[in-house]
Design a protein around this motif. Structure first.
Motif, PDB file in Angstrom:
ATOM      1  N   TRP A 164       0.689  -1.258  -0.047  1.00 42.76           N
ATOM      2  CA  TRP A 164      -0.082  -0.061  -0.029  1.00 42.76           C
ATOM      3  C   TRP A 164       0.854   1.328  -0.044  1.00 42.76           C
ATOM      4  O   TRP A 164       0.494   2.302  -0.580  1.00 42.76           O
ATOM      5  CB  TRP A 164      -1.008   0.104   1.112  1.00 42.76           C
ATOM      6  N   THR A 206      -4.433  12.893   6.682  1.00 41.66           N
ATOM      7  CA  THR A 206      -5.817  13.371   7.371  1.00 41.66           C
ATOM      8  C   THR A 206      -5.087  14.337   8.700  1.00 41.66           C
ATOM      9  O   THR A 206      -3.999  14.434   8.982  1.00 41.66           O
ATOM     10  CB  THR A 206      -6.117  11.941   8.123  1.00 41.66           C
ATOM     11  N   ASP A 239      -2.608   9.183   6.181  1.00 41.08           N
ATOM     12  CA  ASP A 239      -4.115   8.350   6.148  1.00 41.08           C
ATOM     13  C   ASP A 239      -3.813   6.879   5.832  1.00 41.08           C
ATOM     14  O   ASP A 239      -4.259   6.441   4.623  1.00 41.08           O
ATOM     15  CB  ASP A 239      -5.059   9.037   5.189  1.00 41.08           C
ATOM     16  N   VAL A 240      -3.311   6.110   6.657  1.00 42.04           N
ATOM     17  CA  VAL A 240      -3.080   4.831   6.350  1.00 42.04           C
ATOM     18  C   VAL A 240      -4.007   4.134   6.045  1.00 42.04           C
ATOM     19  O   VAL A 240      -3.998   3.044   5.175  1.00 42.04           O
ATOM     20  CB  VAL A 240      -1.979   4.175   7.618  1.00 42.04           C
ATOM     21  N   ARG A 241      -5.354   4.201   6.755  1.00 44.01           N
ATOM     22  CA  ARG A 241      -6.392   3.360   6.742  1.00 44.01           C
ATOM     23  C   ARG A 241      -6.942   3.730   5.257  1.00 44.01           C
ATOM     24  O   ARG A 241      -6.951   2.429   4.543  1.00 44.01           O
ATOM     25  CB  ARG A 241      -7.572   3.881   7.554  1.00 44.01           C
ATOM     26  N   ARG A 242      -6.918   4.717   4.718  1.00 44.32           N
ATOM     27  CA  ARG A 242      -7.415   5.011   3.414  1.00 44.32           C
ATOM     28  C   ARG A 242      -6.574   4.464   2.360  1.00 44.32           C
ATOM     29  O   ARG A 242      -7.112   3.986   1.319  1.00 44.32           O
ATOM     30  CB  ARG A 242      -7.680   6.504   3.276  1.00 44.32           C
ATOM     31  N   ARG A 263      -4.514   1.929   2.611  1.00 43.17           N
ATOM     32  CA  ARG A 263      -4.802   0.251   2.585  1.00 43.17           C
ATOM     33  C   ARG A 263      -6.075  -0.035   2.104  1.00 43.17           C
ATOM     34  O   ARG A 263      -6.027  -1.219   1.186  1.00 43.17           O
ATOM     35  CB  ARG A 263      -4.848  -0.217   4.109  1.00 43.17           C
ATOM     36  N   GLU A 264      -6.915   0.497   2.371  1.00 38.72           N
ATOM     37  CA  GLU A 264      -8.396   0.477   1.598  1.00 38.72           C
ATOM     38  C   GLU A 264      -8.297   0.360   0.277  1.00 38.72           C
ATOM     39  O   GLU A 264      -8.866  -0.500  -0.390  1.00 38.72           O
ATOM     40  CB  GLU A 264      -9.565   0.892   2.444  1.00 38.72           C
ATOM     41  N   THR A 265      -7.688   1.516  -0.126  1.00 38.80           N
ATOM     42  CA  THR A 265      -7.732   1.909  -1.567  1.00 38.80           C
ATOM     43  C   THR A 265      -7.140   1.079  -2.381  1.00 38.80           C
ATOM     44  O   THR A 265      -7.504   0.520  -3.514  1.00 38.80           O
ATOM     45  CB  THR A 265      -7.383   3.196  -1.747  1.00 38.80           C
ATOM     46  N   ARG A 274      -6.209  -2.066  -1.616  1.00 36.75           N
ATOM     47  CA  ARG A 274      -7.099  -3.282  -1.791  1.00 36.75           C
ATOM     48  C   ARG A 274      -8.144  -3.237  -2.898  1.00 36.75           C
ATOM     49  O   ARG A 274      -8.130  -4.260  -3.718  1.00 36.75           O
ATOM     50  CB  ARG A 274      -7.507  -3.696  -0.332  1.00 36.75           C
ATOM     51  N   ASP A 310      -0.269  -5.274   3.243  1.00 35.35           N
ATOM     52  CA  ASP A 310       0.784  -4.822   4.356  1.00 35.35           C
ATOM     53  C   ASP A 310       2.145  -5.525   4.037  1.00 35.35           C
ATOM     54  O   ASP A 310       3.059  -5.340   4.756  1.00 35.35           O
ATOM     55  CB  ASP A 310       0.342  -5.168   5.861  1.00 35.35           C
TER      56      ASP A 310
END
Length: 279
Positions: A108, A119, A128-131, A133-135, A137, A151
């Motif tokens: 990612w 963020t 914005d680690v969560r964004r 990762r999700e993007t 994937r 990861d």
């Protein structure tokens, strides 16, 4: 060089068009009189051996070098790209053989390398680690790439998988033209097939693709147009419906030159009898 009619449906304006483009380094002719068109939803394959001028052509399209003669147009507008950043801003993404990834960073992080979203603000601003990762994937799945874990370090992926991540990244960041530099050169048969599948997926997503390769079999599987380079000049230009794989391979291999070499390497006929005293 054969002048073949364009396939049906290619009256759309070219995303990228080179017309009689030349590049010189002092007295060295790297390219001379090369023309090609890249259309949305099409794959233009550029074939040639080492030293044919493929790398120089990539550098001109990618904004690393400027041409010395001819015209370079993007969506009908003549231009001279000042640098690779300008090429990216104009929608041209180039994926080189070395991929420019950081092997120990997760997938990612490499997907967003240089374009990381953040963020918060001020002293609370952070990645914005969560964004990311999700993007990553989601976009990989959109291209049909199902990684076990985004990861994991990108260096643990196979060469074909790394190429596919680079292609998905270019699609996500809005590329209109995708230039691929020998994406299957260091890969085996199975991994090459995986990469070609995602090259076709980029085409189906509406991108114009320039596939640089020395392998006519790979080019013919996905290509719509074929430009053959030899010592910096165009030796042939074909559409897929105007050339067979055998003929493309023959021209790529040197054609008459290969035939001359075959004659030179043929064994001399064996003697009909051994020498010795006659009775």
């Amino acid at each position: 060089m054969s002048d073949q009619p364009a396939p049906a449906g290619t009256d759309r304006p070219a995303l990228v068009e080179l017309d009689q483009v030349s590049k010189y380094y002092g007295n060295i002719r790297a390219l001379e009189g090369v023309s090609l068109e890249v259309h949305a939803g099409d794959i233009t394959c550029v074939l040639g051996d080492n030293g044919a001028g493929k790398s120089t052509l990539i550098k001109i399209i990618a904004g690393l070098h400027q041409h010395d003669a001819g015209t370079f147009s993007i969506e009908g507008e003549q231009t001279r790209l000042a640098n690779p950043r300008e090429a990216l801003d104009r929608g041209i993404a180039t994926v080189y053989q070395d991929l420019a990834v950081v092997p120990l960073m997760p997938v990612w992080r490499n997907f967003f390398l240089g374009s990381e979203p953040t963020t918060g603000s001020g002293p609370f601003k952070r990645l914005d680690v969560r964004r990311m990762r999700e993007t990553t994937r989601t976009e990989l799945l959109r291209m049909g790439i199902d990684l076990r874990d985004v990861d994991q370090p990108i260096g643990t992926l196979s060469g074909g998988e790394r190429q596919c991540v680079a292609i998905a990244r270019a699609v996500y960041f809005g590329a209109k033209v995708l230039v691929l530099d020998e994406p299957t050169a260091a890969l085996g048969v199975k991994q090459s097939g995986v990469v070609l599948k995602y090259v076709a997926a980029a085409r189906d997503a509406g991108l114009g693709v320039v596939l640089i390769t020395h392998n006519p079999h790979h080019a013919y599987l996905v290509g719509d147009r074929f430009i053959l380079l030899k010592r910096g000049t165009m030796s042939a230009s074909h559409t897929k419906d105007s050339v067979s794989l055998d003929e493309l391979t023959r021209q790529m291999a040197g054609g008459s030159e290969l035939e001359d070499l075959r004659h030179e390497l043929e064994r001399a006929p064996a003697p009909t009898h051994l020498g010795g005293p006659e009775k």
